[in-house]
Design an enzyme around this catalytic site. Structure first.
Site, PDB file in Angstrom:
ATOM      1  N   LYS A 106       0.487  -1.090   0.102  1.00 48.75           N
ATOM      2  CA  LYS A 106       0.076   0.108  -0.225  1.00 48.75           C
ATOM      3  C   LYS A 106       0.636   1.129   0.341  1.00 48.75           C
ATOM      4  O   LYS A 106       1.693   1.926   0.395  1.00 48.75           O
ATOM      5  CB  LYS A 106      -0.706   0.281   1.220  1.00 48.75           C
ATOM      6  CG  LYS A 106      -1.907  -1.156   1.276  1.00 48.75           C
ATOM      7  CD  LYS A 106      -3.111  -0.355   0.003  1.00 48.75           C
ATOM      8  CE  LYS A 106      -4.394  -2.484   0.162  1.00 48.75           C
ATOM      9  NZ  LYS A 106      -4.930  -1.302  -0.968  1.00 48.75           N
ATOM     10  N   LYS A 213     -13.598  -7.946  -8.332  1.00 46.71           N
ATOM     11  CA  LYS A 213     -13.775  -8.653  -6.644  1.00 46.71           C
ATOM     12  C   LYS A 213     -14.869  -9.283  -6.916  1.00 46.71           C
ATOM     13  O   LYS A 213     -15.795  -8.650  -7.079  1.00 46.71           O
ATOM     14  CB  LYS A 213     -13.392  -7.043  -5.501  1.00 46.71           C
ATOM     15  CG  LYS A 213     -11.867  -6.867  -5.981  1.00 46.71           C
ATOM     16  CD  LYS A 213     -11.725  -5.559  -4.569  1.00 46.71           C
ATOM     17  CE  LYS A 213     -10.473  -5.211  -4.513  1.00 46.71           C
ATOM     18  NZ  LYS A 213     -10.193  -4.237  -3.783  1.00 46.71           N
TER      19      LYS A 213
END
Length: 331
Positions: A106, A213
């Site tokens: 991240k 997703k």
């Protein structure tokens, strides 16, 4: 679509603590239902409105009430996920993802500097060695100029790809144009799952690959349809689900004809607790493709208080109405 009463009859709302703060939260809330096909999950983040959350409920219904497509594989490879931690903590984070050869790091956090991002990615490269794969995820946190500067700064660490460097489709297309000569692919995530037309990303030439997703895209069947229509390679990922939701993602990944990238489905390792004693955590760099049945004792232990339960059940009622209205409009 099952009636609302059928959903609410088995609904269990849980709050699972995280090992490390992630996406600005310390606890992950989710609703679990039991349908004819097994247990399923509804866990849109609390800030999502009812329209956006309706895709997540459609996914829960698809997985719990409809037969899944045939699985082409028994296990799917997964990546480690490194949140915005201090570089000294990177090795400990990676240790929770047994055998993973790929790490997603991240970057571009609101209170993080580029220098901190570079230090974190450097620590991951040192931990994985030259054979490891590193992808970075900015969650749309940079503008185009910032993204260009950051990609140059991170390029020496041999990036597999950069995920959602900018927020909009137009910005993704521009940063892809600017950095194409560097040979670092651009992946789209939020621009796919939060767009009215996910195909717009492919049509605009805004990405080299898509992060898909199951929950945000409305379920396994709808995600597979999207994958087939775009013609782009995909990475199947999760939305910090419980192991029930991860099982949905694993079944999607198992049904994709070509799975060229490790999946972002190892995130049960970011949870300090789960709803099953046998969570879908990485083993030798992969997770099994299987249904997950939650343990009654764990559902009780991590159940939210009555007020929070009511908040979620009311939300389900509103979102169910959105789905019903959309179904009526189609008819």
């Amino acid at each position: 679509m099952p009636p609302l009463a059928e959903l609410l009859a088995t609904a269990r709302v849980v709050a699972l603590p995280l090992v490390t703060r992630f996406r600005g939260i310390d606890v992950r809330e989710a609703v679990l239902f039991e349908g004819p096909e097994g247990w399923t999950e509804f866990s849109p983040f609390v800030e999502y409105d009812d329209h956006e959350a309706s895709a997540w409920l459609a996914a829960a219904i698809d997985y719990g009430w409809n037969a899944s497509p045939p699985a082409l594989r028994d296990r799917v490879p997964v990546n480690a996920t490194v949140p915005a931690v201090d570089p000294d903590s990177v090795a400990a984070v990676l240790a929770r993802f047994a055998g993973c050869r790929t790490a997603k790091v991240k970057v571009a956090g609101g209170d993080e500097t580029l220098a901190q991002d570079v230090a974190r990615v450097r620590a991951v490269r040192e931990a994985l060695g030259p054979e490891g794969r590193i992808r970075v995820d900015a969650n749309g946190g940079w503008n185009v100029d910032e993204a260009e500067h950051a990609i140059h700064a991170l390029a020496p660490f041999d990036l597999e790809y950069v995920e959602q460097p900018c927020a909009s489709v137009d910005e993704l297309a521009e940063i892809r144009r600017r950095t194409k000569y560097m040979g670092i692919p651009i992946a789209a995530d939020e621009s796919v799952r939060r767009a009215d037309d996910p195909l717009a990303v492919a049509e605009a030439g805004a990405a080299d690959l898509l992060v898909v997703k199951a929950q945000p895209l409305g379920g396994i069947h709808r995600a597979l349809e999207l994958i087939g229509r775009t013609g782009l390679p995909v990475v199947v990922s999760s939305a910090l689900d419980t192991s029930v939701g991860l099982a949905m993602g694993a079944r999607l990944a198992a049904s994709v004809p070509e799975l060229d990238y490790d999946c972002g489905l190892g995130t049960a390792s970011l949870l300090a607790a789960d709803v099953t004693q046998t969570p879908l955590v990485p083993e030798d760099g992969s997770i099994a493709v299987r249904r997950v049945r939650p343990d009654a004792e764990l559902l009780d232990r991590y159940a939210v208080d009555p007020e929070r339960t009511e908040w979620w059940l009311e939300r389900i009622g509103r979102v169910h109405a959105v789905l019903a209205e959309a179904a009526t409009a189609i008819e």
